[in-house]
Design an enzyme around this catalytic site. Structure first.
Site, PDB file in Angstrom:
ATOM      1  N   ASP A 225     -11.688 -38.744  -0.925  1.00  0.00           N
ATOM      2  CA  ASP A 225     -10.861 -37.717  -1.562  1.00  0.00           C
ATOM      3  C   ASP A 225      -9.384 -38.068  -1.411  1.00  0.00           C
ATOM      4  O   ASP A 225      -8.620 -38.051  -2.381  1.00  0.00           O
ATOM      5  CB  ASP A 225     -11.153 -36.356  -0.920  1.00  0.00           C
ATOM      6  CG  ASP A 225     -10.307 -35.252  -1.527  1.00  0.00           C
ATOM      7  OD1 ASP A 225     -10.241 -35.183  -2.765  1.00  0.00           O
ATOM      8  OD2 ASP A 225      -9.699 -34.486  -0.767  1.00  0.00           O
TER       9      ASP A 225
ATOM     10  N   ASP B 122      -6.611 -39.841  -4.473  1.00  0.00           N
ATOM     11  CA  ASP B 122      -5.355 -39.230  -4.932  1.00  0.00           C
ATOM     12  C   ASP B 122      -4.216 -40.238  -4.770  1.00  0.00           C
ATOM     13  O   ASP B 122      -3.382 -40.392  -5.661  1.00  0.00           O
ATOM     14  CB  ASP B 122      -5.017 -37.958  -4.128  1.00  0.00           C
ATOM     15  CG  ASP B 122      -5.412 -36.684  -4.860  1.00  0.00           C
ATOM     16  OD1 ASP B 122      -6.414 -36.724  -5.612  1.00  0.00           O
ATOM     17  OD2 ASP B 122      -4.726 -35.658  -4.694  1.00  0.00           O
TER      18      ASP B 122
ATOM     19  N   LYS C 157     -13.484 -45.472   9.743  1.00  0.00           N
ATOM     20  CA  LYS C 157     -12.649 -45.302  10.940  1.00  0.00           C
ATOM     21  C   LYS C 157     -13.554 -45.602  12.133  1.00  0.00           C
ATOM     22  O   LYS C 157     -13.764 -44.779  13.035  1.00  0.00           O
ATOM     23  CB  LYS C 157     -12.086 -43.867  10.961  1.00  0.00           C
ATOM     24  CG  LYS C 157     -11.060 -43.589  12.034  1.00  0.00           C
ATOM     25  CD  LYS C 157      -9.719 -44.282  11.810  1.00  0.00           C
ATOM     26  CE  LYS C 157      -8.809 -44.062  12.997  1.00  0.00           C
ATOM     27  NZ  LYS C 157      -7.595 -44.900  12.931  1.00  0.00           N
TER      28      LYS C 157
ATOM     29  N   ASP D  81      -6.784 -45.804   7.831  1.00  0.00           N
ATOM     30  CA  ASP D  81      -5.309 -45.733   7.921  1.00  0.00           C
ATOM     31  C   ASP D  81      -4.692 -47.012   7.374  1.00  0.00           C
ATOM     32  O   ASP D  81      -3.733 -46.990   6.602  1.00  0.00           O
ATOM     33  CB  ASP D  81      -4.846 -45.444   9.366  1.00  0.00           C
ATOM     34  CG  ASP D  81      -5.566 -46.252  10.433  1.00  0.00           C
ATOM     35  OD1 ASP D  81      -6.538 -46.962  10.105  1.00  0.00           O
ATOM     36  OD2 ASP D  81      -5.158 -46.187  11.610  1.00  0.00           O
TER      37      ASP D  81
ATOM     38  N   TYR E 233     -17.519 -32.231   4.074  1.00  0.00           N
ATOM     39  CA  TYR E 233     -17.583 -31.229   3.014  1.00  0.00           C
ATOM     40  C   TYR E 233     -18.844 -30.382   3.147  1.00  0.00           C
ATOM     41  O   TYR E 233     -18.841 -29.218   2.772  1.00  0.00           O
ATOM     42  CB  TYR E 233     -17.585 -31.902   1.636  1.00  0.00           C
ATOM     43  CG  TYR E 233     -16.224 -32.254   1.097  1.00  0.00           C
ATOM     44  CD1 TYR E 233     -15.404 -33.154   1.771  1.00  0.00           C
ATOM     45  CD2 TYR E 233     -15.772 -31.705  -0.089  1.00  0.00           C
ATOM     46  CE1 TYR E 233     -14.167 -33.486   1.267  1.00  0.00           C
ATOM     47  CE2 TYR E 233     -14.533 -32.035  -0.598  1.00  0.00           C
ATOM     48  CZ  TYR E 233     -13.733 -32.929   0.075  1.00  0.00           C
ATOM     49  OH  TYR E 233     -12.507 -33.251  -0.424  1.00  0.00           O
TER      50      TYR E 233
HETATM   51  C1  IPM Z   1     -11.610 -33.853  -6.100  1.00  0.00           C
HETATM   52  C2  IPM Z   1     -11.049 -32.510  -5.738  1.00  0.00           C
HETATM   53  C3  IPM Z   1     -12.151 -31.697  -5.080  1.00  0.00           C
HETATM   54  C4  IPM Z   1     -12.579 -32.411  -3.817  1.00  0.00           C
HETATM   55  C5  IPM Z   1     -11.786 -30.242  -4.766  1.00  0.00           C
HETATM   56  C6  IPM Z   1     -11.294 -29.503  -6.005  1.00  0.00           C
HETATM   57  C7  IPM Z   1     -12.935 -29.512  -4.129  1.00  0.00           C
HETATM   58  O1  IPM Z   1      -9.932 -32.632  -4.927  1.00  0.00           O
HETATM   59  O2  IPM Z   1     -12.539 -33.930  -6.938  1.00  0.00           O
HETATM   60  O3  IPM Z   1     -11.125 -34.857  -5.569  1.00  0.00           O
HETATM   61  O4  IPM Z   1     -11.953 -32.252  -2.759  1.00  0.00           O
HETATM   62  O5  IPM Z   1     -13.564 -33.153  -3.877  1.00  0.00           O
HETATM   63 MN    MN Z   2      -9.358 -34.677  -4.494  1.00  0.00          MN
END
Ligand code: IPM
Ligand code: MN
Length: 352
Positions: A243, A247, A187, A219, A142
């Site tokens: 990240d 999710d 990894k 993975d 990032y």
């Molecule tokens: C998160 C989001 C952010 C990230 C985006 C919106 C930049 O997906 O907080 O997980 O990738 O960190």
């Molecule tokens: Mn995210």
């Protein structure tokens, strides 16, 4: 207690859920005799529209002057579909994390029993699922060196020892307070940055003899998360892996709209929902405010207001139990409540 709170509603559904979160904080303040003072700031696409900058200096100042940041979401379709855009709403969030030194993102994954049948995972696999993902937030790809021309592009996954040590320290502390099981996700079979993570984790592990540490390739971890989520207690990983895995982990509970997070580090701590700005849902009063409201609970816990946070959590549990729910988690045949209805119900429960 007196707290100065910087409120950053941002884009999409952000302003709607932010309003409910602030109403809940107000209800807590009234009930327990606290004084929460709010200062509102601009961030994301709406800040670009106003100032050209997704994280204006004025917003930084508001955050620096506050005891906590109560953030909602950034992002807009206008930018998602335009890879050539020079400024992007997400840069606001990244600038905020970096400038406030928020290197540790804490994402707890919790199951609500009443909603377990809505999880994409079989109910029998959900028993005992309760883990925390600790994602490094200010390093890696990032923020590493970047380059792009028409034919070639790269993002560098750079990490320093200091960055790795401080996030692992947070992870060992969390594991120590929980079931004492830490999974370091990397990894290391391919990446040098991961090999340094693993080396440092192995150096630190003997200082925490009470904690069982295991190492898992990312993975494999992504597979294990859906095959056996109860395996995990504390996961620690670098920015990009974190990240993606968070999710994936967030839907285990049945709805992404339920998960709060805290970002901690050297500057003002920040509390925000894990989900994004959902521009398609904006203005329709359908967004689930619970992740934002549970972020308020994390904020209260951060300042040791445990009784207050427990009441917020109880109100959330009760609203789900009584089927006062937004459409995406409502049972068939039950009324569908709007964002404002859920907020009002929870405020009422707290104020009783
Ligand atoms: C998160 C989001 C952010 C990230 C985006 C919106 C930049 O997906 O907080 O997980 O990738 O960190
Ligand atoms: Mn995210």
């Amino acid at each position: 207690m007196k707290l100065k709170i910087a409120v950053l509603p941002g884009d999409g559904i952000g302003p709607e859920i932010s309003k409910q979160g602030v109403a809940v904080l107000d209800a807590v303040a009234a009930k327990f005799g606290h004084s929460f003072e709010y200062t509102f700031g601009h961030v994301g696409a709406e800040a670009i529209d106003l100032t050209g900058n997704p994280f204006p200096d004025e917003t930084l100042k508001i955050c620096q002057d506050a005891d906590a940041v109560f953030f909602s979401a950034v992002g807009s379709l206008k930018y998602d579909n335009d890879p050539t855009a020079k400024v992007r709403p997400e840069q606001g969030l990244l600038a905020m994390r970096k400038s406030l030194g928020l290197f540790a993102n804490i994402r707890p994954i919790q199951i609500f029993d009443q909603l377990s049948h809505m999880s994409p995972i079989k109910e029998e696999l959900l028993k005992g699922v309760d883990f925390v993902c600790i994602r490094e937030l200010t390093g890696g790809m990032y923020f590493g060196e970047k380059y792009r021309d028409n034919d070639r592009a790269y993002d560098t996954n750079a990490y320093t020892r200091v960055e790795i040590e401080r996030i692992l320290k947070v992870a060992f502390e969390y594991a120590g307070k929980r079931r004492k099981h830490l999974t370091v996700v990397d990894k290391a079979n391919v990446l040098d940055s991961s090999r340094l993570w693993r080396q440092i984790a192995q150096e630190m592990a003997p200082q925490h003899p009470d904690i069982t540490v295991d190492y898992m390739f990312v993975d494999n971890a992504s597979m294990r998360l859906v095959q056996d989520p109860a395996f995990f207690d504390v996961i620690v990983t670098e920015n990009t892996f974190g990240d993606i895995l968070t999710d994936e982990a967030s839907v285990i509970s049945g709805s992404m709209g339920l998960l709060p997070s805290a970002s901690l580090g050297t500057g003002t701590p920040l509390f925000e929902p894990v989900h994004g700005s959902w521009p398609q849902g904006a203005g329709l009063n359908v967004a689930n405010p619970l992740a934002q409201i549970l972020s308020a609970a994390l904020l209260l816990e951060h300042f040791d207001l445990m009784q207050e946070a427990a009441l917020v959590r109880k109100a959330v549990d009760e609203s789900i139990r009584q089927c006062v729910r937004t459409p995406e988690i409502q049972e068939p045949g039950k009324p569908k409540y709007g964002t404002t209805d859920i907020g009002a119900w929870i405020v009422d429960f707290i104020s009783k």
